[in-house]
Design a protein around this motif. Structure first.
Motif, PDB file in Angstrom:
ATOM      1  N   ALA A  67     -14.825  45.133 -15.766  1.00  0.00           N
ATOM      2  CA  ALA A  67     -13.609  45.947 -15.844  1.00  0.00           C
ATOM      3  C   ALA A  67     -12.373  45.119 -15.497  1.00  0.00           C
ATOM      4  CB  ALA A  67     -13.717  47.139 -14.907  1.00  0.00           C
ATOM      5  N   PHE A  68     -12.510  44.210 -14.524  1.00  0.00           N
ATOM      6  CA  PHE A  68     -11.370  43.372 -14.147  1.00  0.00           C
ATOM      7  C   PHE A  68     -10.967  42.462 -15.295  1.00  0.00           C
ATOM      8  CE2 PHE A  68      -9.386  39.566 -12.529  1.00  0.00           C
ATOM      9  CZ  PHE A  68      -8.440  40.070 -11.659  1.00  0.00           C
ATOM     10  N   LEU A  69     -11.948  41.803 -15.917  1.00  0.00           N
ATOM     11  CA  LEU A  69     -11.643  40.877 -17.003  1.00  0.00           C
ATOM     12  C   LEU A  69     -11.126  41.592 -18.244  1.00  0.00           C
ATOM     13  CD1 LEU A  69     -14.539  38.290 -16.706  1.00  0.00           C
ATOM     14  CD2 LEU A  69     -12.145  37.966 -16.111  1.00  0.00           C
ATOM     15  N   ALA A  70     -11.526  42.834 -18.455  1.00  0.00           N
ATOM     16  CA  ALA A  70     -11.032  43.583 -19.612  1.00  0.00           C
ATOM     17  C   ALA A  70      -9.528  43.809 -19.519  1.00  0.00           C
ATOM     18  CB  ALA A  70     -11.762  44.918 -19.718  1.00  0.00           C
ATOM     19  N   LYS A  71      -9.017  44.005 -18.301  1.00  0.00           N
ATOM     20  CA  LYS A  71      -7.588  44.253 -18.102  1.00  0.00           C
ATOM     21  C   LYS A  71      -6.797  42.983 -17.801  1.00  0.00           C
ATOM     22  CE  LYS A  71      -6.715  48.888 -16.590  1.00  0.00           C
ATOM     23  NZ  LYS A  71      -6.178  49.698 -15.502  1.00  0.00           N
ATOM     24  N   ALA A  72      -7.483  41.877 -17.503  1.00  0.00           N
ATOM     25  CA  ALA A  72      -6.805  40.659 -17.049  1.00  0.00           C
ATOM     26  C   ALA A  72      -6.009  40.000 -18.169  1.00  0.00           C
ATOM     27  CB  ALA A  72      -7.825  39.674 -16.497  1.00  0.00           C
ATOM     28  N   CYS A  73      -4.878  39.423 -17.796  1.00  0.00           N
ATOM     29  CA  CYS A  73      -4.025  38.679 -18.729  1.00  0.00           C
ATOM     30  C   CYS A  73      -4.657  37.304 -18.958  1.00  0.00           C
ATOM     31  CB  CYS A  73      -2.641  38.546 -18.123  1.00  0.00           C
ATOM     32  SG  CYS A  73      -1.443  37.821 -19.223  1.00  0.00           S
ATOM     33  N   GLU A  74      -4.766  36.896 -20.218  1.00  0.00           N
ATOM     34  CA  GLU A  74      -5.517  35.686 -20.546  1.00  0.00           C
ATOM     35  C   GLU A  74      -4.852  34.400 -20.077  1.00  0.00           C
ATOM     36  OE1 GLU A  74      -6.910  35.446 -24.524  1.00  0.00           O
ATOM     37  OE2 GLU A  74      -7.967  37.361 -24.407  1.00  0.00           O
ATOM     38  N   ASP A  75      -3.523  34.385 -19.912  1.00  0.00           N
ATOM     39  CA  ASP A  75      -2.864  33.149 -19.490  1.00  0.00           C
ATOM     40  C   ASP A  75      -3.051  32.854 -18.007  1.00  0.00           C
ATOM     41  OD1 ASP A  75      -1.241  35.397 -19.098  1.00  0.00           O
ATOM     42  OD2 ASP A  75       0.562  34.175 -18.904  1.00  0.00           O
ATOM     43  N   GLU A  76      -3.498  33.841 -17.208  1.00  0.00           N
ATOM     44  CA  GLU A  76      -3.758  33.621 -15.788  1.00  0.00           C
ATOM     45  C   GLU A  76      -5.187  33.148 -15.520  1.00  0.00           C
ATOM     46  OE1 GLU A  76      -2.906  37.359 -13.980  1.00  0.00           O
ATOM     47  OE2 GLU A  76      -0.735  37.000 -13.936  1.00  0.00           O
ATOM     48  N   LEU A  77      -6.105  33.413 -16.452  1.00  0.00           N
ATOM     49  CA  LEU A  77      -7.519  33.103 -16.240  1.00  0.00           C
ATOM     50  C   LEU A  77      -7.805  31.622 -16.446  1.00  0.00           C
ATOM     51  CD1 LEU A  77      -9.114  36.096 -18.170  1.00  0.00           C
ATOM     52  CD2 LEU A  77      -8.840  35.873 -15.712  1.00  0.00           C
ATOM     53  N   SER A  78      -8.795  31.112 -15.718  1.00  0.00           N
ATOM     54  CA  SER A  78      -9.247  29.739 -15.927  1.00  0.00           C
ATOM     55  C   SER A  78     -10.089  29.680 -17.198  1.00  0.00           C
ATOM     56  CB  SER A  78     -10.082  29.276 -14.726  1.00  0.00           C
ATOM     57  OG  SER A  78     -11.300  30.002 -14.677  1.00  0.00           O
TER      58      SER A  78
END
Length: 95
Positions: A67-78
């Motif tokens: 659920a966290f990754l579904a909402k997460a902004c892709e430019d912040e993720l490693s």
């Protein structure tokens, strides 16, 4: 190893130590990073990530890693977290 959260992108901040005499010297505020193992329900396996304590609370609040990754902004993720996100989306699309 860089001091950056893999899920939120939080990194070190800079500021000043201020003495009683009002002398200022540079200092760094480091994020509270922890090595944790998070379980993905969609993939049925666990992942070892280096995330901040606030990100861990956010993952728990949103109901897990998926659920966290579904909402997460892709430019912040490693890059590791991005790969996990793509795999989860692929697994949910086929299911």
């Amino acid at each position: 190893m860089s001091r950056v959260c893999e899920l939120t992108g939080k990194g070190p901040m800079v500021g000043n130590n201020v003495s009683h005499a009002n002398n200022k010297t540079k200092r760094r505020f480091l994020p509270n990073l922890n090595e944790v193992t998070l379980l993905s329900d969609a993939l049925g396996r666990s992942f070892k990530l280096r995330i901040s304590a606030s990100a861990l609370r956010s993952v728990d609040h949103r109901g897990g890693l998926d659920a966290f990754l579904a909402k997460a902004c892709e430019d912040e993720l490693s890059t590791k977290a991005l790969k996990i996100k793509k795999d989860i989306e692929k697994a949910q699309a086929t299911a």
